[in-house]
Design a protein around this motif. Sequence first.
Motif, PDB file in Angstrom:
ATOM      1  N   PHE A  49       0.819  -1.214   0.000  1.00 57.35           N
ATOM      2  CA  PHE A  49       0.000   0.000   0.000  1.00 57.35           C
ATOM      3  C   PHE A  49       0.852   1.264   0.000  1.00 57.35           C
ATOM      4  CE2 PHE A  49      -2.527   3.353   1.886  1.00 57.35           C
ATOM      5  CZ  PHE A  49      -3.748   3.211   1.250  1.00 57.35           C
ATOM      6  N   GLU A  50       1.957   1.253   0.737  1.00 59.05           N
ATOM      7  CA  GLU A  50       2.826   2.429   0.807  1.00 59.05           C
ATOM      8  C   GLU A  50       3.396   2.785  -0.570  1.00 59.05           C
ATOM      9  OE1 GLU A  50       2.878  -0.063   2.950  1.00 59.05           O
ATOM     10  OE2 GLU A  50       2.018   1.038   4.655  1.00 59.05           O
ATOM     11  N   ASP A  51       3.690   1.777  -1.372  1.00 56.99           N
ATOM     12  CA  ASP A  51       4.199   2.031  -2.723  1.00 56.99           C
ATOM     13  C   ASP A  51       3.144   2.734  -3.574  1.00 56.99           C
ATOM     14  OD1 ASP A  51       6.724   0.779  -2.292  1.00 56.99           O
ATOM     15  OD2 ASP A  51       5.747  -1.171  -2.491  1.00 56.99           O
ATOM     16  N   LEU A  52       1.890   2.321  -3.439  1.00 51.65           N
ATOM     17  CA  LEU A  52       0.803   2.946  -4.192  1.00 51.65           C
ATOM     18  C   LEU A  52       0.601   4.392  -3.740  1.00 51.65           C
ATOM     19  CD1 LEU A  52      -1.709  -0.033  -4.189  1.00 51.65           C
ATOM     20  CD2 LEU A  52      -0.306   0.750  -6.099  1.00 51.65           C
ATOM     21  N   ALA A  53       0.797   4.641  -2.446  1.00 53.36           N
ATOM     22  CA  ALA A  53       0.688   6.013  -1.936  1.00 53.36           C
ATOM     23  C   ALA A  53       1.765   6.903  -2.554  1.00 53.36           C
ATOM     24  CB  ALA A  53       0.802   6.013  -0.412  1.00 53.36           C
ATOM     25  N   PHE A  57       1.288  10.251  -4.915  1.00 53.80           N
ATOM     26  CA  PHE A  57       1.981  11.496  -4.572  1.00 53.80           C
ATOM     27  C   PHE A  57       2.726  12.062  -5.779  1.00 53.80           C
ATOM     28  CE2 PHE A  57       5.856  13.635  -3.000  1.00 53.80           C
ATOM     29  CZ  PHE A  57       5.263  14.681  -2.308  1.00 53.80           C
ATOM     30  N   ARG A  58       3.393  11.195  -6.545  1.00 50.78           N
ATOM     31  CA  ARG A  58       4.135  11.646  -7.733  1.00 50.78           C
ATOM     32  C   ARG A  58       3.189  12.221  -8.786  1.00 50.78           C
ATOM     33  NH1 ARG A  58       9.420  10.040  -9.006  1.00 50.78           N
ATOM     34  NH2 ARG A  58      10.490   8.913  -7.341  1.00 50.78           N
ATOM     35  N   ILE A  59       2.049  11.536  -9.012  1.00 49.21           N
ATOM     36  CA  ILE A  59       1.079  12.033  -9.994  1.00 49.21           C
ATOM     37  C   ILE A  59       0.543  13.395  -9.551  1.00 49.21           C
ATOM     38  CG2 ILE A  59      -1.156  11.611 -11.064  1.00 49.21           C
ATOM     39  CD1 ILE A  59       1.002   9.783 -12.118  1.00 49.21           C
ATOM     40  N   ILE A 109      -5.714   1.425 -11.892  1.00 50.14           N
ATOM     41  CA  ILE A 109      -5.774   2.815 -11.435  1.00 50.14           C
ATOM     42  C   ILE A 109      -5.947   3.714 -12.652  1.00 50.14           C
ATOM     43  CG2 ILE A 109      -4.629   4.620 -10.115  1.00 50.14           C
ATOM     44  CD1 ILE A 109      -2.901   2.464  -8.834  1.00 50.14           C
ATOM     45  N   THR A 110      -6.954   4.568 -12.605  1.00 51.67           N
ATOM     46  CA  THR A 110      -7.225   5.504 -13.706  1.00 51.67           C
ATOM     47  C   THR A 110      -7.187   6.932 -13.185  1.00 51.67           C
ATOM     48  OG1 THR A 110      -8.687   3.859 -14.745  1.00 51.67           O
ATOM     49  CG2 THR A 110      -8.827   6.121 -15.547  1.00 51.67           C
ATOM     50  N   TYR A 111      -6.399   7.761 -13.833  1.00 49.81           N
ATOM     51  CA  TYR A 111      -6.349   9.189 -13.521  1.00 49.81           C
ATOM     52  C   TYR A 111      -6.914   9.959 -14.710  1.00 49.81           C
ATOM     53  CZ  TYR A 111      -3.207   8.281  -9.577  1.00 49.81           C
ATOM     54  OH  TYR A 111      -2.659   7.839  -8.397  1.00 49.81           O
ATOM     55  N   GLN A 269       8.626 -24.686 -13.228  1.00 45.49           N
ATOM     56  CA  GLN A 269       7.632 -24.062 -12.354  1.00 45.49           C
ATOM     57  C   GLN A 269       8.240 -23.284 -11.189  1.00 45.49           C
ATOM     58  OE1 GLN A 269       4.726 -26.978 -11.203  1.00 45.49           O
ATOM     59  NE2 GLN A 269       3.998 -27.300 -13.292  1.00 45.49           N
ATOM     60  N   ILE A 270       9.566 -23.210 -11.137  1.00 52.89           N
ATOM     61  CA  ILE A 270      10.212 -22.337 -10.153  1.00 52.89           C
ATOM     62  C   ILE A 270      10.214 -20.927 -10.731  1.00 52.89           C
ATOM     63  CG2 ILE A 270      12.323 -21.839  -8.853  1.00 52.89           C
ATOM     64  CD1 ILE A 270      13.035 -24.803  -9.095  1.00 52.89           C
ATOM     65  N   GLN A 271       9.327 -20.076 -10.248  1.00 53.24           N
ATOM     66  CA  GLN A 271       9.132 -18.760 -10.839  1.00 53.24           C
ATOM     67  C   GLN A 271       9.376 -17.654  -9.815  1.00 53.24           C
ATOM     68  OE1 GLN A 271       8.687 -18.242 -13.963  1.00 53.24           O
ATOM     69  NE2 GLN A 271       8.261 -20.340 -14.645  1.00 53.24           N
ATOM     70  N   PRO A 272       9.883 -16.494 -10.275  1.00 52.23           N
ATOM     71  CA  PRO A 272      10.068 -15.351  -9.358  1.00 52.23           C
ATOM     72  C   PRO A 272       8.714 -14.842  -8.890  1.00 52.23           C
ATOM     73  CG  PRO A 272      10.422 -14.670 -11.633  1.00 52.23           C
ATOM     74  CD  PRO A 272      10.311 -16.164 -11.650  1.00 52.23           C
ATOM     75  N   ILE A 273       8.593 -14.550  -7.624  1.00 52.05           N
ATOM     76  CA  ILE A 273       7.318 -14.110  -7.079  1.00 52.05           C
ATOM     77  C   ILE A 273       7.077 -12.642  -7.415  1.00 52.05           C
ATOM     78  CG2 ILE A 273       8.307 -13.447  -4.840  1.00 52.05           C
ATOM     79  CD1 ILE A 273       5.685 -14.471  -3.582  1.00 52.05           C
ATOM     80  N   SER A 274       5.818 -12.315  -7.676  1.00 52.76           N
ATOM     81  CA  SER A 274       5.393 -10.946  -7.936  1.00 52.76           C
ATOM     82  C   SER A 274       4.014 -10.773  -7.319  1.00 52.76           C
ATOM     83  CB  SER A 274       5.351 -10.676  -9.443  1.00 52.76           C
ATOM     84  OG  SER A 274       4.948  -9.348  -9.704  1.00 52.76           O
ATOM     85  N   TYR A 275       3.844  -9.707  -6.551  1.00 47.19           N
ATOM     86  CA  TYR A 275       2.564  -9.592  -5.855  1.00 47.19           C
ATOM     87  C   TYR A 275       2.196  -8.161  -5.514  1.00 47.19           C
ATOM     88  CZ  TYR A 275       5.612  -9.339  -1.680  1.00 47.19           C
ATOM     89  OH  TYR A 275       6.573  -8.987  -0.757  1.00 47.19           O
ATOM     90  N   LEU A 276       0.881  -7.989  -5.277  1.00 47.06           N
ATOM     91  CA  LEU A 276       0.314  -6.805  -4.642  1.00 47.06           C
ATOM     92  C   LEU A 276      -0.112  -7.243  -3.246  1.00 47.06           C
ATOM     93  CD1 LEU A 276      -1.917  -5.474  -7.547  1.00 47.06           C
ATOM     94  CD2 LEU A 276      -0.130  -4.157  -6.422  1.00 47.06           C
ATOM     95  N   LYS A 277       0.484  -6.681  -2.241  1.00 44.29           N
ATOM     96  CA  LYS A 277       0.204  -7.092  -0.871  1.00 44.29           C
ATOM     97  C   LYS A 277      -0.693  -6.048  -0.213  1.00 44.29           C
ATOM     98  CE  LYS A 277       2.617  -8.552   3.345  1.00 44.29           C
ATOM     99  NZ  LYS A 277       3.930  -8.683   4.003  1.00 44.29           N
TER     100      LYS A 277
END
Length: 323
Positions: A49-53, A57-59, A109-111, A269-277
Amino acid sequence: MSDHERNSIVSVGGNTQLSFHQLQDIYNSLTGKTEKISKNIEQAFLMNFEDLAQLNFRIAQCCESYGAKIKNENLSVFHVNGFKEVFSSFDRFKLYNKSNMSPVESLVITYNIIIIPSGSNRAVPYKILIELNSIAGMREKKRDLAYGPIDIFTLFINQYGRISIDYVDYAVARHFMTQIEEWYKSLDFTPEKKIIKSLQKSSHWIRDIIISLTIACISISSGIFSESTFASDGKALIIKGISLVFAASTLGWLLGSFAGKLVERSIDQIQPISYLKLNRGDDVAIGNWHKKNKNNIIYSIFGIFFAIILNLISSYIFWWASS
């Protein structure tokens, strides 16, 4: 496009001269057309969530620098259980239910931004669309989509997201895109495991290599066994020897194929993890992903040891039979 190019003077005909910016404004007023720039997100990110904040802020800073008259955002959260939540502002998004047990599949996300350029009275619209996919969440939804040797999930594994901007003035759009790219680079990313990546590039050969080594080991052992068998005068013993060689070769091919397929699929099937937490369900999905990667490493090691033991056992059987 640089500011110098935008402000350069263009002769339109006769004694009429306009800046490139004014000419572009007239063209867009007459046609009503907008252009678009877009960029795919190609690296596994770890986002909270902090990354989205920070993104918001940048936008907001960009909008202030251009004196935007209107700015509104819309955030759509898609969950793996099919539930969708829509927030009309980032302040409302802060009230998102973090105790939700359904992992997030994607966030859109739409601006919508209205800017009145200097020297113009016409409002110019810009639309920024940011699509972010949680691969960990998508795995929870699609983990059962495996049919035979094909895992449907592999079709989605590298679709991390996309950024697009509908614009009138390219320089403004490029500025927004640059800010978003800089924000993206500030995120945490999954470390690249070069050994795993190298193995995955040639994993399609693993099955054939293991089968070939198994058959070769059986052939060499059966050749030693055949010397002692055919040296005898008993026809029944010779027939039994041929039957044993045939049965061992067939069984060795089947077991070698099983071991090779197990190693190949486990490595792939060993894949790098990617997520929205964003919620508790995401925590569970992330834990499941780490567990699955760990299990795949164990399965691949087991498959290799199984192939080695298979070759040793086949050699011992023929040695024992020929003694």
